[in-house]
Scaffold this motif. Sequence first.
Motif, PDB file in Angstrom:
ATOM      1  N   ASP A 155       3.296   5.692   7.952  1.00  0.00           N
ATOM      2  CA  ASP A 155       3.536   4.292   7.605  1.00  0.00           C
ATOM      3  C   ASP A 155       5.004   4.000   7.967  1.00  0.00           C
TER       4      ASP A 155
ATOM      5  N   SER B 255       1.352   1.576  -2.154  1.00  0.00           N
ATOM      6  CA  SER B 255       0.059   1.770  -1.500  1.00  0.00           C
ATOM      7  C   SER B 255      -0.128   3.189  -0.964  1.00  0.00           C
TER       8      SER B 255
ATOM      9  N   HIS C 157       7.292  -7.557   9.371  1.00  0.00           N
ATOM     10  CA  HIS C 157       8.367  -8.464   8.936  1.00  0.00           C
ATOM     11  C   HIS C 157       9.651  -7.773   8.497  1.00  0.00           C
TER      12      HIS C 157
ATOM     13  N   CYS D 211      -1.224  -7.719   5.514  1.00  0.00           N
ATOM     14  CA  CYS D 211       0.081  -7.208   5.081  1.00  0.00           C
ATOM     15  C   CYS D 211       0.103  -5.689   5.257  1.00  0.00           C
ATOM     16  N   GLY D 212       1.210  -5.086   4.922  1.00  0.00           N
ATOM     17  CA  GLY D 212       1.339  -3.636   5.088  1.00  0.00           C
ATOM     18  C   GLY D 212       0.381  -2.870   4.196  1.00  0.00           C
TER      19      GLY D 212
ATOM     20  N   ALA E   7       6.523   1.136   8.159  1.00  0.00           N
ATOM     21  CA  ALA E   7       6.835  -0.257   7.810  1.00  0.00           C
ATOM     22  C   ALA E   7       8.333  -0.577   7.888  1.00  0.00           C
TER      23      ALA E   7
ATOM     24  N   ASN F  90      -2.614  -0.183   5.315  1.00  0.00           N
ATOM     25  CA  ASN F  90      -2.852   1.152   4.767  1.00  0.00           C
ATOM     26  C   ASN F  90      -4.272   1.280   4.231  1.00  0.00           C
TER      27      ASN F  90
HETATM   28  C1  LIG Z   1       6.865  -2.773   2.649  1.00  0.00           C
HETATM   29  C2  LIG Z   1       5.987  -1.588   2.758  1.00  0.00           C
HETATM   30  C3  LIG Z   1       4.581  -1.686   2.748  1.00  0.00           C
HETATM   31  C4  LIG Z   1       3.797  -2.899   2.313  1.00  0.00           C
HETATM   32  O1  LIG Z   1       3.990  -4.077   2.782  1.00  0.00           O
HETATM   33  P1  LIG Z   1       3.353  -5.403   2.166  1.00  0.00           P
HETATM   34  O2  LIG Z   1       3.281  -6.260   3.367  1.00  0.00           O
HETATM   35  O3  LIG Z   1       4.287  -5.856   1.111  1.00  0.00           O
HETATM   36  O4  LIG Z   1       1.993  -5.072   1.631  1.00  0.00           O
HETATM   37  C5  LIG Z   1       3.849  -0.553   3.008  1.00  0.00           C
HETATM   38  N1  LIG Z   1       4.450   0.615   3.238  1.00  0.00           N
HETATM   39  C6  LIG Z   1       5.776   0.760   3.215  1.00  0.00           C
HETATM   40  C7  LIG Z   1       6.370   2.090   3.472  1.00  0.00           C
HETATM   41  C8  LIG Z   1       6.594  -0.337   2.962  1.00  0.00           C
HETATM   42  O5  LIG Z   1       7.915  -0.179   2.900  1.00  0.00           O
END
Ligand SMILES: *Cc1c(COP(=O)(O)O)cnc(C)c1O
Length: 571
Positions: free
Chosen positions: A357, A272, A385, A241-242, A359, A246
């Motif tokens: 990051d 995170s 995702h 996962c994200g 994401a 990290n």
């Molecule tokens: C959504 C998000 C994550 C974490 O994603 P998970 O898959 O829920 O662990 C990390 N960094 C940022 C900036 C995010 O928006």
Amino acid sequence: MKIVFGADHGGYELKQALVAEFSKTAETVDCGCGGKDSCDYPDFADDACEALIEGRADFAILVCTTGEGMSMSANRFHGVRAALCTDAGTARSTRAHNDANALVLGAANVSVEKALEIARAFVETPFSAGERHVRRIAKIDRAKRLAECSALAEYDPEVHAAVLAQIRQEDTEINLIASENTSSRAVRAASGSVLMNKYAEGYPAHRWYSGCLPVDAVEELARTRACALFGAEHANVQPHCGSAANMAVYLACLEPGDKILSLSLDQGGHLSHGSPVNFSGKLYKIVPYTTNRETERIDYGELEKLALAEKPRLLLSGASAYPRSLDFKRIREIVDKTTAAMKAENPDSPGCIMMVDMAHIAGLVAGGAHESPVPYADFVTTTTHKTLRGPRGGLVLCKKEWAKKLDSAVFPGMQGGPLENIIAGKAVCFKEAASPEFAAYARQVVANCKAMCETIASRGYRIVSGGTDNHLFLVDVKSSKGITGKDAAAALDAAGIVVNKNTIPFDSESPFRTSGIRIGTASVTTRGMKEEECRKIGGWIADILDDISDLSVQSRVKELAAALTAGFPVP
Ligand SMILES: *Cc1c(COP(=O)(O)O)cnc(C)c1O
């Protein structure tokens, strides 16, 4: 023209006659059977249908005694439309109306002459491609998305019910959650595939288990596609996962106690990135930076001052609720100046590392609707995702010199066996994201977001930072209407509009109540909605928030929302 044939023992003779005849004018592939010994029709339907869906044939012709068994077998395949015909007229209609691509014949019911007449009519009739026919065929393929989980109904009705509930919710509600999207059927097929059965600790060609050739192929595809999509030197596609992505970067380049400069959570950062309740805040020394109080944007001059004063080992940018573009070139400058200052103080200092990051914005970056951090950053992490529209998962991109350390940090550093099925879903996602359609999608997400944001602003609502450059914006409902984000989100939810409460910069409310809501357009854009629909939705949101105690507005909008979503099927 290429035609693939299949038959069981009951259809063998007729199939032989058809192959002999069509071999004169077309390319033919005979999948069997090879004689009149009793055999199982699905075996031959499967072979012929695989050839058909892989594009190795234009049509399939399948024969058994009645045609029924072959027909049932063939229609199990997504993309196969098999028609059992007993006359040439039906064969013509099913080609023209249903774009049937497999003809099924019952040897007991048609003579060889009749079969030839039907088969010729079938292959010679083009699909009419009329609008209503195209729409109906799309509905067959989509099968209201129920077919893809129908196997569950028999084995586990309770889980099946939960999946159906999610399908209904996606179909009928307007999803404006900025971190969500709706994956394609292909992404879901890969993510739910048998690749989940494989243990594959290690990396392609360097595994701890035997039997990894298929998963090696898929992971290599995902890695090379990720590098090509983002122009990266190295990619690790294994993070679950994200947050794990990290963690992998911190493990690769930091020691516990090292200093990280990151955007604080209440300003749009992520858990995170150093929240005290998260591993990142417990293991590392976090110095948070904020947006500017006036502009509610990152003030790069202030950030530079802070970085030079704090000399962090890692400068982390990227956010979960920041509506503005990030200036990666400027951030690189800050990182380089910080490194120079660190080295001036101590020549042995390893300097400052730049990590982004992305994401939330990865899909916009992939589609060219946001500048890419990849040329500037030492590490770029993302989820797959959100706007990128893949399976739930993480990804890390980095410069070559960090490749080894990164890979060891992911495995054996923090994870065991990778989820090869999800990695396959990521590979599909990267392929989709590299297409011109996806670039158009990314641009439309941003255009839709601007349209919805402007509509809500024009109704007197204060938008954090005054607008949006990306896929999301924040509405300050507290200063606009004296309500909390929590109550605003609940009122919208009652009308079938799904958003989330969100803190705004320097929020006076608790993170549980909040002064804001976060709105994103990734998901509605995937459904095909454009500016017109987004302005409409923006108007409904304002209608509801103007008086959240007026339940009649909520029920009126709920009906309008259901009618609107019906015209934009979820993929
Ligand atoms: C959504 C998000 C994550 C974490 O994603 P998970 O898959 O829920 O662990 C990390 N960094 C940022 C900036 C995010 O928006």
